[in-house]
Design a protein around this motif. Structure first.
Motif, PDB file in Angstrom:
ATOM      1  N   ARG A  77      46.279   4.784  64.700  1.00 35.81           N
ATOM      2  CA  ARG A  77      44.784   4.808  65.021  1.00 35.81           C
ATOM      3  C   ARG A  77      44.684   5.152  66.432  1.00 35.81           C
ATOM      4  O   ARG A  77      43.401   5.818  66.865  1.00 35.81           O
ATOM      5  N   GLN A  78      45.568   4.894  67.402  1.00 34.65           N
ATOM      6  CA  GLN A  78      45.315   5.211  68.886  1.00 34.65           C
ATOM      7  C   GLN A  78      45.809   6.437  69.465  1.00 34.65           C
ATOM      8  O   GLN A  78      45.659   6.895  70.264  1.00 34.65           O
ATOM      9  N   ARG A  79      46.336   7.455  68.244  1.00 33.26           N
ATOM     10  CA  ARG A  79      46.767   8.565  68.549  1.00 33.26           C
ATOM     11  C   ARG A  79      45.675   9.732  68.142  1.00 33.26           C
ATOM     12  O   ARG A  79      45.349   9.952  67.197  1.00 33.26           O
ATOM     13  N   VAL A  80      45.275  10.398  69.244  1.00 35.81           N
ATOM     14  CA  VAL A  80      44.526  11.638  69.095  1.00 35.81           C
ATOM     15  C   VAL A  80      44.699  12.642  68.063  1.00 35.81           C
ATOM     16  O   VAL A  80      43.974  13.056  67.463  1.00 35.81           O
ATOM     17  N   ALA A  81      46.124  12.857  68.160  1.00 31.95           N
ATOM     18  CA  ALA A  81      46.605  14.005  67.254  1.00 31.95           C
ATOM     19  C   ALA A  81      46.561  13.590  65.884  1.00 31.95           C
ATOM     20  O   ALA A  81      46.417  14.550  64.912  1.00 31.95           O
ATOM     21  N   PHE A  82      46.501  12.287  65.205  1.00 31.71           N
ATOM     22  CA  PHE A  82      46.324  11.798  64.048  1.00 31.71           C
ATOM     23  C   PHE A  82      44.752  12.056  63.570  1.00 31.71           C
ATOM     24  O   PHE A  82      44.493  11.764  62.301  1.00 31.71           O
ATOM     25  N   ALA A  83      43.737  12.164  64.390  1.00 35.25           N
ATOM     26  CA  ALA A  83      42.370  11.955  64.078  1.00 35.25           C
ATOM     27  C   ALA A  83      41.865  12.838  63.150  1.00 35.25           C
ATOM     28  O   ALA A  83      41.296  12.223  62.304  1.00 35.25           O
ATOM     29  N   GLY A  84      42.328  14.052  63.028  1.00 35.99           N
ATOM     30  CA  GLY A  84      41.616  15.139  62.185  1.00 35.99           C
ATOM     31  C   GLY A  84      42.802  15.114  60.668  1.00 35.99           C
ATOM     32  O   GLY A  84      42.393  16.104  60.138  1.00 35.99           O
ATOM     33  N   ALA A  85      43.799  14.578  60.898  1.00 30.31           N
ATOM     34  CA  ALA A  85      44.613  14.610  59.767  1.00 30.31           C
ATOM     35  C   ALA A  85      44.225  14.027  58.518  1.00 30.31           C
ATOM     36  O   ALA A  85      43.508  12.836  58.453  1.00 30.31           O
ATOM     37  N   GLU A  86      44.568  14.537  57.418  1.00 22.34           N
ATOM     38  CA  GLU A  86      44.372  13.796  55.983  1.00 22.34           C
ATOM     39  C   GLU A  86      45.484  12.922  55.844  1.00 22.34           C
ATOM     40  O   GLU A  86      46.478  12.732  56.083  1.00 22.34           O
ATOM     41  N   ILE A  87      44.675  11.476  55.460  1.00 26.20           N
ATOM     42  CA  ILE A  87      45.706  10.507  54.968  1.00 26.20           C
ATOM     43  C   ILE A  87      46.158  10.592  53.526  1.00 26.20           C
ATOM     44  O   ILE A  87      45.325  10.748  52.578  1.00 26.20           O
TER      45      ILE A  87
END
Length: 89
Positions: A77-87
């Motif tokens: 949750r705290q990583r900006v790099a994961f913000a737009g990634a699909e779960i």
């Protein structure tokens, strides 16, 4: 040594060959600077542990083990790099 146990983090190619290994999560973050995260999956272990699997735009896969699912979820949750990634389910 079992191959399904990850200590630290690894970056693997499509044939599951380990290209990079690090003793901490730095390897995942370093590769994120070279290729964006497209998908990720966070799975809960049988007790409290968790496994993070990251798919990058260049086709490589990152894996990391966490002792706690709550810590893993907070780290993602705290990583900006994961913000737009699909779960992935």
């Amino acid at each position: 040594m079992k191959t399904d146990i990850v200590r630290g983090s690894t970056i693997e190619d499509t044939h599951h060959r380990i290209l990079h290994r690090s003793r901490n999560l730095r390897g995942l973050l370093d590769h994120t600077r070279r290729s964006p995260v497209t998908h990720y999956r966070l799975t809960r272990g049988p007790q409290t542990e968790a496994m993070l699997r990251v798919l990058y735009a260049d086709g490589l896969t990152g894996k990391a083990a966490f002792a706690s699912f709550a810590v893993a979820a907070r780290w993602v949750r705290q990583r900006v790099a994961f913000a737009g990634a699909e779960i992935l389910p």
